[in-house]
Design a protein around this motif. Sequence first.
Motif, PDB file in Angstrom:
ATOM      1  N   PRO A   5      28.626 -31.907   0.597  1.00 34.20           N
ATOM      2  CA  PRO A   5      28.011 -30.590   0.425  1.00 34.20           C
ATOM      3  C   PRO A   5      27.679 -29.958   1.767  1.00 34.20           C
ATOM      4  O   PRO A   5      27.250 -30.655   2.685  1.00 34.20           O
ATOM      5  CB  PRO A   5      26.748 -30.884  -0.367  1.00 34.20           C
ATOM      6  CG  PRO A   5      26.445 -32.301  -0.084  1.00 34.20           C
ATOM      7  CD  PRO A   5      27.749 -32.989   0.154  1.00 34.20           C
ATOM      8  N   PRO A   6      27.861 -28.663   1.850  1.00 33.66           N
ATOM      9  CA  PRO A   6      27.554 -27.974   3.097  1.00 33.66           C
ATOM     10  C   PRO A   6      26.071 -27.909   3.373  1.00 33.66           C
ATOM     11  O   PRO A   6      25.658 -27.759   4.502  1.00 33.66           O
ATOM     12  CB  PRO A   6      28.127 -26.570   2.867  1.00 33.66           C
ATOM     13  CG  PRO A   6      28.156 -26.414   1.392  1.00 33.66           C
ATOM     14  CD  PRO A   6      28.378 -27.784   0.829  1.00 33.66           C
ATOM     15  N   THR A  40      25.697 -30.861  -5.828  1.00 31.65           N
ATOM     16  CA  THR A  40      26.409 -30.278  -6.973  1.00 31.65           C
ATOM     17  C   THR A  40      27.348 -31.330  -7.540  1.00 31.65           C
ATOM     18  O   THR A  40      27.747 -32.252  -6.848  1.00 31.65           O
ATOM     19  CB  THR A  40      27.233 -29.043  -6.574  1.00 31.65           C
ATOM     20  OG1 THR A  40      28.114 -29.409  -5.520  1.00 31.65           O
ATOM     21  CG2 THR A  40      26.342 -27.908  -6.147  1.00 31.65           C
ATOM     22  N   LEU A  41      27.684 -31.147  -8.775  1.00 31.32           N
ATOM     23  CA  LEU A  41      28.512 -32.133  -9.451  1.00 31.32           C
ATOM     24  C   LEU A  41      29.815 -31.514  -9.908  1.00 31.32           C
ATOM     25  O   LEU A  41      29.843 -30.369 -10.350  1.00 31.32           O
ATOM     26  CB  LEU A  41      27.785 -32.663 -10.690  1.00 31.32           C
ATOM     27  CG  LEU A  41      26.537 -33.489 -10.486  1.00 31.32           C
ATOM     28  CD1 LEU A  41      25.890 -33.760 -11.825  1.00 31.32           C
ATOM     29  CD2 LEU A  41      26.867 -34.774  -9.779  1.00 31.32           C
ATOM     30  N   ASN A  42      30.865 -32.264  -9.802  1.00 32.85           N
ATOM     31  CA  ASN A  42      32.076 -31.826 -10.481  1.00 32.85           C
ATOM     32  C   ASN A  42      32.030 -32.387 -11.899  1.00 32.85           C
ATOM     33  O   ASN A  42      31.212 -33.248 -12.210  1.00 32.85           O
ATOM     34  CB  ASN A  42      33.329 -32.252  -9.709  1.00 32.85           C
ATOM     35  CG  ASN A  42      33.458 -33.751  -9.613  1.00 32.85           C
ATOM     36  OD1 ASN A  42      33.076 -34.474 -10.533  1.00 32.85           O
ATOM     37  ND2 ASN A  42      33.950 -34.243  -8.497  1.00 32.85           N
ATOM     38  N   PRO A  43      32.881 -31.885 -12.753  1.00 32.61           N
ATOM     39  CA  PRO A  43      32.805 -32.288 -14.157  1.00 32.61           C
ATOM     40  C   PRO A  43      32.883 -33.797 -14.360  1.00 32.61           C
ATOM     41  O   PRO A  43      32.177 -34.349 -15.207  1.00 32.61           O
ATOM     42  CB  PRO A  43      33.998 -31.580 -14.784  1.00 32.61           C
ATOM     43  CG  PRO A  43      34.209 -30.389 -13.928  1.00 32.61           C
ATOM     44  CD  PRO A  43      33.870 -30.824 -12.537  1.00 32.61           C
ATOM     45  N   LYS A  44      33.711 -34.436 -13.572  1.00 25.69           N
ATOM     46  CA  LYS A  44      33.841 -35.891 -13.724  1.00 25.69           C
ATOM     47  C   LYS A  44      32.532 -36.590 -13.420  1.00 25.69           C
ATOM     48  O   LYS A  44      32.089 -37.473 -14.155  1.00 25.69           O
ATOM     49  CB  LYS A  44      34.933 -36.409 -12.782  1.00 25.69           C
ATOM     50  CG  LYS A  44      36.294 -36.528 -13.410  1.00 25.69           C
ATOM     51  CD  LYS A  44      37.246 -37.187 -12.430  1.00 25.69           C
ATOM     52  CE  LYS A  44      38.635 -37.328 -13.033  1.00 25.69           C
ATOM     53  NZ  LYS A  44      39.600 -37.845 -12.058  1.00 25.69           N
ATOM     54  N   GLN A  45      31.953 -36.183 -12.311  1.00 26.07           N
ATOM     55  CA  GLN A  45      30.683 -36.796 -11.914  1.00 26.07           C
ATOM     56  C   GLN A  45      29.615 -36.534 -12.963  1.00 26.07           C
ATOM     57  O   GLN A  45      28.784 -37.390 -13.257  1.00 26.07           O
ATOM     58  CB  GLN A  45      30.245 -36.242 -10.559  1.00 26.07           C
ATOM     59  CG  GLN A  45      31.129 -36.685  -9.404  1.00 26.07           C
ATOM     60  CD  GLN A  45      30.790 -35.946  -8.130  1.00 26.07           C
ATOM     61  OE1 GLN A  45      30.512 -34.746  -8.163  1.00 26.07           O
ATOM     62  NE2 GLN A  45      30.824 -36.638  -7.008  1.00 26.07           N
ATOM     63  N   LYS A  46      29.650 -35.322 -13.465  1.00 28.35           N
ATOM     64  CA  LYS A  46      28.644 -34.953 -14.451  1.00 28.35           C
ATOM     65  C   LYS A  46      28.754 -35.837 -15.696  1.00 28.35           C
ATOM     66  O   LYS A  46      27.769 -36.388 -16.172  1.00 28.35           O
ATOM     67  CB  LYS A  46      28.820 -33.481 -14.825  1.00 28.35           C
ATOM     68  CG  LYS A  46      27.785 -32.978 -15.786  1.00 28.35           C
ATOM     69  CD  LYS A  46      27.845 -31.474 -15.923  1.00 28.35           C
ATOM     70  CE  LYS A  46      29.119 -31.010 -16.573  1.00 28.35           C
ATOM     71  NZ  LYS A  46      29.181 -29.553 -16.715  1.00 28.35           N
TER      72      LYS A  46
END
Length: 326
Positions: free
Chosen positions: A63-64, A198-204
């Motif tokens: 993450p930035p 933040t999460l990508n869908p997989k992580q979520k």
Amino acid sequence: MELALSLGHDASTPFTFLDKTPKIANKDLGFRMALGSSFSAARSEEIKEARGGQDNRRTSSDPPVQLDLLPLVPVPRTQTALQFRLPWLTDNMVLSEPGSSDGLGKGLDVNRLPVVATAEETEDGAALSSPNSTVSSFHMDFGARNGGRSKRDHLEFELERASSRASDDDENGSTRKKLRLSKEQSAFLEESFKEHSTLNPKQKVALAKQLNLRPRQVEVWFQNRRARTKLKQTEVDCEYLKRCCETLTEENRRLQKELQELRALKTSQPFYMQLPATTLTMCPSCERVATTSNSVVSSASGNNTRPRTMQSFHHHAQPNNKAAAS
DNA sequence: AGTTATTTCCGGATTACCTCA
DNA sequence: GCTGAGGTAATCCGGAAATAA
């Protein structure tokens, strides 16, 4: 992004504060954050990159925005979201996939009814493999919560809560439920948040499975967590600006006083002001205005009545100002 | 290539619920 | 037991970006 605070008269030396903020935050509040306009841009890049894949619309492994609101507890990069070890579990109690055969990893779902899987879960594609096993396969140690309640007592306590929720739902399906996540779930989410805000869908989905929550709940938690982080950072920035404002007010007061003294000097000693104009230069190191006619002022006035700040500037050597001195 | 509709995610504001003093 | 404050999960809404038609 560099936020420049112009103080009105000297826009050439913008007053940057955000680069100082982390220092303050680190020292005083125990967390750090780097703000930058790169965030949105970087996020767009993330999205672009992520959407190159089919089911990875977003990725946030780097993450930035770096921000830690909690004491730093580094999680090795080699651990993916699926490999987290929960600190409260013993070494052989690692959360496993809900459907796995070892029976572990069925964290207590504070929101899930013991039997019924909601339609939303199905929609999210994250319906657990065995939604009706929440109770029977409850293995996590929740003794730390609720004042050291024993596992058995705690289980009964949670069952009671779950059943009361079930009756609520039966009464009114549209009842808004607001249920607290367990300490363990929150801690795990925090750990995950430290890894990526933040999460990508997989992580979520993976997180949701691990914690026995709905993906939507994980998503909401991250959204709220980001909001809290931002709010906290805003408070820190505000505090810093307040202190800056106080400092500048004080400086302004001092300069006003000095100006008054100079004006008084002008009226009492008119000759003093008939001298050639003093060359003012800016000190490169401290960025203060330095006068170069100290000796003239001193000899002309006959006594050393120069204001304090003017005296304080003469530590700067100004070799090309002999004309004024003569 | 440009436009439009759809989808998805996010932030911000707000609500509603829960806990605690 | 009641109440108000604070924390936070959940909801609503609008915007942005990507994608498909």
